[in-house]
Design a protein around this motif. Structure first.
Motif, short mmCIF file in Angstrom:
data_model
loop_
_atom_site.label_atom_id
_atom_site.label_comp_id
_atom_site.label_asym_id
_atom_site.label_seq_id
_atom_site.Cartn_x
_atom_site.Cartn_y
_atom_site.Cartn_z
N GLU A 65 0.82 -1.21 0.00
CA GLU A 65 0.00 0.00 0.00
C GLU A 65 0.85 1.26 0.00
OE1 GLU A 65 -3.30 0.22 2.79
OE2 GLU A 65 -3.41 -1.97 2.81
N LEU A 69 0.54 4.12 -2.87
CA LEU A 69 0.17 5.51 -2.59
C LEU A 69 1.08 6.50 -3.30
CD1 LEU A 69 -0.67 5.16 1.21
CD2 LEU A 69 -2.30 5.63 -0.65
N ARG A 480 2.45 6.45 7.47
CA ARG A 480 1.20 6.89 6.82
C ARG A 480 0.38 7.75 7.78
NH1 ARG A 480 -2.58 2.79 3.59
NH2 ARG A 480 -2.06 1.42 5.35
N ASN A 484 -0.48 11.62 7.00
CA ASN A 484 -1.87 12.08 6.99
C ASN A 484 -2.10 13.20 8.00
OD1 ASN A 484 -3.25 10.81 4.91
ND2 ASN A 484 -3.67 8.96 6.11
N THR A 493 -5.84 16.46 0.65
CA THR A 493 -6.50 15.16 0.57
C THR A 493 -5.67 14.11 1.30
OG1 THR A 493 -7.39 15.76 -1.60
CG2 THR A 493 -7.43 13.42 -1.00
N PRO A 496 -5.51 7.31 1.53
CA PRO A 496 -6.52 6.32 1.94
C PRO A 496 -5.89 5.13 2.65
CG PRO A 496 -6.08 6.14 -0.41
CD PRO A 496 -5.32 7.35 0.07
N LYS A 498 -6.67 1.09 3.11
CA LYS A 498 -7.49 -0.01 2.63
C LYS A 498 -7.97 -0.88 3.79
CE LYS A 498 -5.52 -0.70 -2.01
NZ LYS A 498 -4.86 -1.69 -2.88
#
Length: 524
Positions: A65, A69, A480, A484, A493, A496, A498
Motif C-alpha cells: 500500500e 500511494l 502513513r 496524513n 486530501t 486512503p 485499505k
C-alpha cells in the motif's frame, strides 16, 4: 511548497518521505550514517551479504500500500520470495515447521501434541475476527485522549484482553505450554514476556499464518534501498553523512535543524525517525521537555536487546531459512532477559541460513549465518567489553553442537559481532533496546509518544517509538499516520487506508505474481 526535514533514513523516515514527496512537499532526509535503512540496512563482509536487523517481511500488504500511494508497484522494485515453511521451531525434544499449509499444521500438531484436535482451526478463525477489529486501531491516529473514544477504538477494547496475558489467551486454544509458545515467542521482540504481554498480541502469529512471511532477494535491506529510490524519483533528497546535532527551536516551536557540520536548516515541519529516546536525550535542548525528560525516559520500559553474530562460512548447512532454538527452560530465559537482566547460560537462539533460498548472499558453496540471541538491554549494567568474547564462544559452541559440526571455527571466513553496547554506541539505540519502547498497555495507543509529538510544535514522529509500535510493517504504518497528520493540518486530501485484505483472495493474488524487479541505483 512546505519544507519537510526528516531526521533519519530508516524505513519510517523513508516511507514518510516517499508519501510527502509524492504529494508535492519539498522533502529532505538527513542521515548520520553513510547508508540508508537504519537497522534495516545491509552489512557486507567480503563477498558475504547480511541484513543488519530484520530478516523477513510480514504484513506485506502494508508495504504494498505504501508503494501504491506513490503510484508504484513494490513488485517492480524488489523480488519477494514467499517462505513456506516460514520457520522451524526446535525444542529440547521435538521440532515443528510453522507453515501456512493448514492441513500440514494440523497434522504436525496432532502428531507432536495429541489432545489438541481442532485447536489450530479455532485459533485461526477467532483470531481473524480479532485482527479485523484491532487493525483499524493500528491505522488510526492517537494524538489526543479523545481518540480513545473513537467508535472503532471503543469496539477494540475487548480484544485488547487487558486482563489476560498472551499465554492466557493461547491456553484457550492449546493445552501444552510448548505449543502455546509456538504462537507467542514474537512477544519477546516487543520487549515483554509472553506471560505478561497483553493477549491482544495473539494476532502476531495469526498474521504470519494467514498472510505469509517473505524474504526479499538480496535481503530485506533491498526494501529500504527501493524506498530511497522512490524518494528520489518523487523529487525528494537524501543527504547521507549529514548527522543532526540539535533541533532548532523558538520556544516550543521547532523551526529546523542544526547539523553536526554547523549548517543551519530551516523547515516548516520536522519529522524525527531516529530512535525516540536517543533523539529526545540528544537532539532537544535541556529544559524544553516535561513529559520526556532524560530522567523520565530512564524510567520507561524498554524492549530487550540482541547479541548478533554475522558469519560468512565456507560451508553449506542442512538448515532451514529461519530456525529458532528454544531454551530448555524458556520461561527462565525470558525472565532473565526482561526482569532479572542476567546473561543466560541457556539462551534461545535464532539463526538465519538465507542461502538455502537466496544464492546471491554468499559465494557458491558458502553460506551466511545470521545469529541473533535475545539478551537484556543496557539497563542491566552488563559490561560487554568483558563479557562479549566468552558469550560469543558459548553461542558458537552451542550452534556447532546443534548443527553437529565439531570444527565450525575452521569454516568461518568473515565475522562481525554487535553487542547491546554496540547498538547503543554506534547505532544510537537508547540503552541498546533493539525493539524500542516496550508494548505494555501503559505505553500503547495514546500513551505512547504521539505521531504529532505532544511536547513540541511542528514536530512529528515515525518509527518504533511512536504509535502504533515497533516491527517493520507497523513502522511503515506510523509513516502513513504521520503523513496524513501533516496533510490534514494543511487541508490536503488524505492518503486512503485499505480495509484488511481477505486472506484467501490475498493468497491467490500473491501466488499469481511474477516478480521482475527493476534494477535499483540509489544515488543519494
Amino acid at each position: 511548497m512546505k519544507k519537510i526535514a526528516v531526521v533519519g533514513a530508516g524505513p519510517g523516515g523513508l516511507a514518510v518521505a516517499m508519501l510527502l514527496a509524492h504529494k508535492g512537499y519539498e522533502v529532505t532526509v538527513y542521515e548520520k550514517q553513510a547508508y540508508v535503512g537504519g537497522r534495516t540496512s545491509e552489512i557486507k563482509l567480503g563477498d558475504y551479504k547480511f541484513d543488519m536487523g530484520p530478516t523477513f517481511l510480514n504484513m506485506l500488504y502494508i508495504a504494498e500500500e505504501i508503494f501504491e500511494l506513490t503510484g508504484r508497484d513494490i513488485h517492480d522494485y524488489v523480488d519477494l520470495i514467499d517462505l513456506n515453511p516460514m520457520y522451524q521451531l526446535i525444542y529440547h525434544n521435538k521440532k515443528i515447521n510453522m507453515t501456512r499449509d493448514a492441513d500440514e499444521m494440523i497434522r504436525q500438531i496432532d502428531e507432536l501434541f495429541p489432545g489438541n484436535k481442532g485447536s489450530y482451526e479455532r485459533y485461526m478463525e477467532q483470531t481473524q475476527k480479532k485482527l479485523e477489529v484491532l487493525a483499524p486501531v493500528l491505522q488510526a491516529p492517537m494524538n489526543k485522549l479523545t481518540d480513545l473514544f473513537n467508535p472503532k477504538v471503543m469496539k477494540a477494547f475487548k480484544e485488547l484482553e487487558v486482563g489476560n496475558s498472551l499465554v492466557d489467551t493461547l491456553s484457550k486454544f492449546y493445552n501444552e505450554e510448548e505449543l502455546q509458545l509456538a504462537f507467542t515467542f514474537q512477544a519477546k521482540y516487543l520487549g515483554m514476556s509472553p506471560w505478561e504481554s497483553p493477549g491482544a498480541f495473539s494476532i502476531l502469529s495469526y498474521i504470519e499464518h494467514a498472510y505469509g512471511v517473505y524474504h526479499i532477494k538480496g535481503g530485506i535491506n533491498k526494501l529500504t534501498e527501493a524506498m530511497a529510490k522512490v524518494v528520489l524519483e518523487s523529487g525528494g533528497k537524501i543527504l547521507l553523512n549529514n548527522g543532526v546535532k540539535k533541533l532548532r527551536t523558538t520556544g516550543k516551536k521547532v523551526t529546523g535543524l542544526l547539523l553536526e557540520d554547523g549548517q543551519e536548516i530551516e523547515a516548516d515541519e520536522v519529522i524525527i525517525n531516529g530512535d525516540f529516546a536517543h533523539a529526545m536525550t540528544n537532539l532537544v535542548e535541556p529544559g524544553l521537555l516535561k513529559k520526556y525528560t532524560p530522567e523520565k525516559l530512564e524510567k520507561k520500559q524498554y524492549s530487550c536487546s540482541t547479541f548478533m553474530l554475522y558469519l560468512g562460512v565456507n560451508k553449506r548447512f542442512d538448515l532451514p531459512h529461519h530456525t529458532i532454538w528454544f531454551a530448555k527452560d524458556y520461561r527462565k530465559n525470558v525472565e532473565e532477559i526482561t526482569k532479572t537482566k542476567l546473561m543466560s547460560d541457556d539462551p534461545s537462539i535464532y539463526i538465519q541460513n538465507a542461502v538455502v533460498t537466496d544464492e546471491t548472499v554468499a559465494p557458491k558453496g558458502k553460506s551466511t549465518l545470521y545469529i541473533l540471541v535475545p539478551v537484556p538491554n543496557n539497563m542491566s549494567g552488563i559490561d560487554w567489553s568483558e563479557k562479549a568474547g566468552p558469550f560469543r564462544d558459548m553461542i558458537l559452541n552451542m550452534v556447532a553442537d546443534k548443527l553437529g559440526v565439531k570444527d565450525m571455527w575452521e569454516y568461518i571466513e568473515e565475522e562481525r559481532m554487535i553487542t547491546p553496547a554496540d547498538w547503543e554506541r554506534d547505532i544510537h539505540v537508547y540503552k541498546g533496546a533493539t525493539f524500542n519502547l516496550g508494548h505494555q498497555l501503559s505505553q500503547m495507543l495514546v500513551f505512547r509518544p504521539r505521531n504529532k509529538f505532544e511536547e513540541l510544535d511542528h514536530c512529528w514522529l515515525v518509527g518504533g517509538g511512536t504509535h502504533p509500535g515497533s516491527g517493520l510493517p507497523i513502522i511503515l504504518e506510523s509513516s502513513r499516520i504521520t503523513a496524513n497528520g501533516i496533510l490534514q493540518q494543511d487541508k490536503q486530501t488524505l492518503l486512503p487506508v485499505k480495509p484488511l485484505p481477505k486472506v484467501e483472495l490475498y493468497r491467490k493474488k500473491q501466488s499469481q505474481l511474477k516478480h521482475q524487479p527493476a534494477a535499483i541505483q540509489t544515488n543519494v
